[in-house]
Write a protein that holds these residues in place. Structure first.
Motif, mmCIF file in Angstrom:
data_model
loop_
_atom_site.group_PDB
_atom_site.id
_atom_site.type_symbol
_atom_site.label_atom_id
_atom_site.label_comp_id
_atom_site.label_asym_id
_atom_site.label_seq_id
_atom_site.Cartn_x
_atom_site.Cartn_y
_atom_site.Cartn_z
ATOM 1 N N THR A 166 7.484 64.243 1.898
ATOM 2 C CA THR A 166 8.458 63.376 1.239
ATOM 3 C C THR A 166 8.608 63.826 -0.198
ATOM 4 O O THR A 166 7.676 64.323 -0.810
ATOM 5 N N SER A 167 9.806 63.627 -0.716
ATOM 6 C CA SER A 167 10.058 64.032 -2.091
ATOM 7 C C SER A 167 9.369 63.112 -3.074
ATOM 8 O O SER A 167 9.213 63.458 -4.232
ATOM 9 N N GLU A 168 8.959 61.913 -2.608
ATOM 10 C CA GLU A 168 8.298 60.968 -3.509
ATOM 11 C C GLU A 168 7.152 60.305 -2.767
ATOM 12 O O GLU A 168 7.349 59.534 -1.835
ATOM 13 N N GLU A 169 5.932 60.660 -3.098
ATOM 14 C CA GLU A 169 4.767 60.084 -2.438
ATOM 15 C C GLU A 169 4.538 58.669 -2.959
ATOM 16 O O GLU A 169 4.715 58.380 -4.135
ATOM 17 N N THR A 170 4.141 57.801 -2.042
ATOM 18 C CA THR A 170 3.841 56.426 -2.418
ATOM 19 C C THR A 170 2.441 56.081 -1.950
ATOM 20 O O THR A 170 1.914 56.676 -1.014
ATOM 21 N N ASP A 171 1.865 55.079 -2.611
ATOM 22 C CA ASP A 171 0.526 54.628 -2.251
ATOM 23 C C ASP A 171 0.594 53.267 -1.551
ATOM 24 O O ASP A 171 -0.351 52.498 -1.574
ATOM 25 N N VAL A 172 1.728 52.984 -0.919
ATOM 26 C CA VAL A 172 1.918 51.701 -0.257
ATOM 27 C C VAL A 172 1.148 51.682 1.060
ATOM 28 O O VAL A 172 1.230 52.620 1.854
ATOM 29 N N LEU A 173 0.405 50.617 1.285
ATOM 30 C CA LEU A 173 -0.273 50.457 2.554
ATOM 31 C C LEU A 173 0.760 50.146 3.634
ATOM 32 O O LEU A 173 1.693 49.380 3.422
ATOM 33 N N ALA A 174 0.597 50.741 4.789
ATOM 34 C CA ALA A 174 1.490 50.468 5.906
ATOM 35 C C ALA A 174 0.932 49.279 6.681
ATOM 36 O O ALA A 174 -0.066 49.420 7.389
ATOM 37 N N PRO A 175 1.523 48.101 6.540
ATOM 38 C CA PRO A 175 0.966 46.919 7.195
ATOM 39 C C PRO A 175 1.113 47.000 8.710
ATOM 40 O O PRO A 175 2.111 47.489 9.228
ATOM 41 N N ASP A 176 0.107 46.545 9.404
ATOM 42 C CA ASP A 176 0.127 46.519 10.856
ATOM 43 C C ASP A 176 -0.366 45.148 11.286
ATOM 44 O O ASP A 176 -1.565 44.878 11.266
ATOM 45 N N TYR A 177 0.556 44.286 11.658
ATOM 46 C CA TYR A 177 0.198 42.912 11.985
ATOM 47 C C TYR A 177 1.026 42.462 13.189
ATOM 48 O O TYR A 177 1.964 43.133 13.620
ATOM 49 N N LYS A 178 0.662 41.300 13.710
ATOM 50 C CA LYS A 178 1.389 40.713 14.822
ATOM 51 C C LYS A 178 2.333 39.656 14.284
ATOM 52 O O LYS A 178 1.914 38.746 13.566
ATOM 53 N N LEU A 179 3.618 39.763 14.610
ATOM 54 C CA LEU A 179 4.618 38.810 14.141
ATOM 55 C C LEU A 179 4.799 37.710 15.177
ATOM 56 O O LEU A 179 5.089 37.973 16.345
ATOM 57 N N LEU A 180 4.616 36.466 14.743
ATOM 58 C CA LEU A 180 4.850 35.291 15.578
ATOM 59 C C LEU A 180 6.117 34.613 15.074
ATOM 60 O O LEU A 180 6.113 34.003 14.002
ATOM 61 N N TYR A 181 7.187 34.734 15.831
ATOM 62 C CA TYR A 181 8.499 34.226 15.402
ATOM 63 C C TYR A 181 8.769 32.946 16.176
ATOM 64 O O TYR A 181 8.941 32.966 17.401
ATOM 65 N N ILE A 182 8.798 31.817 15.477
ATOM 66 C CA ILE A 182 8.898 30.532 16.155
ATOM 67 C C ILE A 182 10.078 29.739 15.598
ATOM 68 O O ILE A 182 10.555 29.991 14.495
ATOM 69 N N HIS A 183 10.518 28.768 16.386
ATOM 70 C CA HIS A 183 11.592 27.879 15.959
ATOM 71 C C HIS A 183 11.021 26.466 15.849
ATOM 72 O O HIS A 183 10.542 25.909 16.841
ATOM 73 N N PRO A 184 11.037 25.842 14.672
ATOM 74 C CA PRO A 184 10.477 24.498 14.528
ATOM 75 C C PRO A 184 11.346 23.461 15.229
ATOM 76 O O PRO A 184 12.576 23.523 15.178
ATOM 77 N N GLU A 185 10.703 22.497 15.849
ATOM 78 C CA GLU A 185 11.426 21.480 16.600
ATOM 79 C C GLU A 185 11.655 20.200 15.810
ATOM 80 O O GLU A 185 12.405 19.335 16.250
ATOM 81 N N PHE A 186 10.988 20.053 14.648
ATOM 82 C CA PHE A 186 11.166 18.798 13.903
ATOM 83 C C PHE A 186 12.549 18.759 13.274
ATOM 84 O O PHE A 186 13.102 19.785 12.880
ATOM 85 N N PRO A 187 13.153 17.555 13.186
ATOM 86 C CA PRO A 187 14.548 17.447 12.753
ATOM 87 C C PRO A 187 14.745 17.825 11.294
ATOM 88 O O PRO A 187 13.863 17.655 10.466
ATOM 89 N N ARG A 188 15.920 18.361 10.985
ATOM 90 C CA ARG A 188 16.374 18.712 9.637
ATOM 91 C C ARG A 188 15.462 19.740 8.974
ATOM 92 O O ARG A 188 15.359 19.798 7.747
ATOM 93 N N ALA A 189 14.809 20.548 9.759
ATOM 94 C CA ALA A 189 13.940 21.586 9.191
ATOM 95 C C ALA A 189 14.790 22.611 8.460
ATOM 96 O O ALA A 189 15.775 23.113 8.996
ATOM 97 N N GLY A 190 14.415 22.904 7.239
ATOM 98 C CA GLY A 190 15.106 23.932 6.485
ATOM 99 C C GLY A 190 16.395 23.507 5.844
ATOM 100 O O GLY A 190 17.161 24.355 5.386
#
Length: 321
Positions: free
Chosen positions: A109-133
């Motif tokens: 790469t033309s520009e080296e970075t020291d960023v950690l490459a995150p490796d995690y599990k994504l839990l994508y949920i939809h809240p059921e309580f009313p007027r959320a957000g």
């Protein structure tokens, strides 16, 4: 614990990032850690959230979606690796191909970075309580909860066994010499000649800075920069004695911890108005409250006393069984 001193990091996100790094450095990884992120997830808020995920390297990310708001894409590990942050850079795509000495092709790469490459599990949920957000409601609720938290904290000052609540002016404060602690206003610039007006009757963080307080006089010690340091608790500067050079501080922090405090930090967190306007047993003007004031001064404002309107009755039946 670090006293950030503001309800939003929008005005000083760099110090917020430094505070998170400082606090996270104390995590010993002996117990699970749950991180509750902010609700600011648009624009620079999303960039800052990307920085947080890279910095904290979580094992799981729980993302809540709302049906009427789809502006935010899923925070998948692949997107976080390449997405730009506010203070960190994403992993760059290969831009050129080179041959090493063994004849094997390597992508550089033309520009080296020291960023950690995150490796995690994504839990994508939809809240059921009313007027959320729903926009705007969270801010109002957080203001009420913040006042309740402050009132609950100050409740520790009340002597046990009393049926009625004692007002602040009847409690005995600690006396703190001016030259024993440093002062710092976090959220704005205050002229040294006005610093005591700002500190009096204010909510302060009781902090410990690593440097010893050195003062050649008995006057107040003012810091020119906001340190990232330990906060041991909170208090109210109930008064300032200019003749004896003393701060009068009310706090429930234990005396053994107060001995470590050498800095008072004032932020944009106000003492709840009800503490000032609801003081009982006062004849004449209420302490810390006046009607004879110049409201054109920068930073001044009026206390808003909420009127007790009759709550509207809902026209639909409720069954909580």
């Amino acid at each position: 614990m670090v006293y950030y001193g503001q309800t939003s990091c929008e005005q000083d996100s760099e110090r917020y990032f430094d505070v998170v790094k400082y606090v996270f450095s104390s995590y010993k990884k002996e117990v699970p850690l749950v991180i509750n992120t902010m609700g600011w997830v648009k624009g620079e808020g999303l960039l800052l959230l990307t920085d947080m995920i890279r910095l904290l390297s979580p094992s799981h990310v729980v993302q809540m979606d709302v049906s009427d708001w789809r502006a935010m894409a899923p925070l998948a590990p692949e997107s976080i690796r390449s997405a730009p942050g506010l203070y960190t850079k994403g992993k760059q795509q290969p831009k050129c191909k080179q041959m090493d000495t063994s004849g094997v092709e390597n992508w550089k790469t033309s520009e080296e970075t020291d960023v950690l490459a995150p490796d995690y599990k994504l839990l994508y949920i939809h809240p059921e309580f009313p007027r959320a957000g729903v926009a705007g409601e969270a801010r109002v609720h957080s203001s009420v909860l913040r006042d309740m938290a402050i009132l609950g904290y100050l409740g520790q000052l009340q002597p046990a066994g009393l049926e009625s609540v004692l007002p602040l002016h009847s409690l005995v404060p600690y006396q703190v010499p001016f030259n024993a602690v440093a002062l710092r206003v976090i959220h704005t610039d205050v002229a040294p000649t006005n610093i005591m007006y700002a500190v009096n009757a204010s909510w302060v963080g009781l902090c410990r800075i690593p440097d010893a307080i050195q003062s050649q006089t008995d006057g107040p010690v003012l810091l020119t920069q906001t340190p990232v340091c330990d906060c041991l608790g909170f208090g109210i500067v109930r008064g300032v004695d200019m003749e004896r050079k003393l701060y009068h501080v009310l706090t429930p922090v234990a005396p053994e911890n107060l001995r470590l405090v050498n800095c008072l930090m004032l932020g944009n967190i106000a003492v709840p108005n009800c503490i000032f306007v609801s003081q009982q047993g006062i004849e004449g003007e209420i302490p810390y409250v006046t009607s004879d004031y110049n409201y054109t001064i920068l930073g001044s404002g009026k206390l808003k006393k909420k009127k007790h309107f009759k709550r509207k009755e809902h026209m639909f039946p409720c069954d909580f069984t």
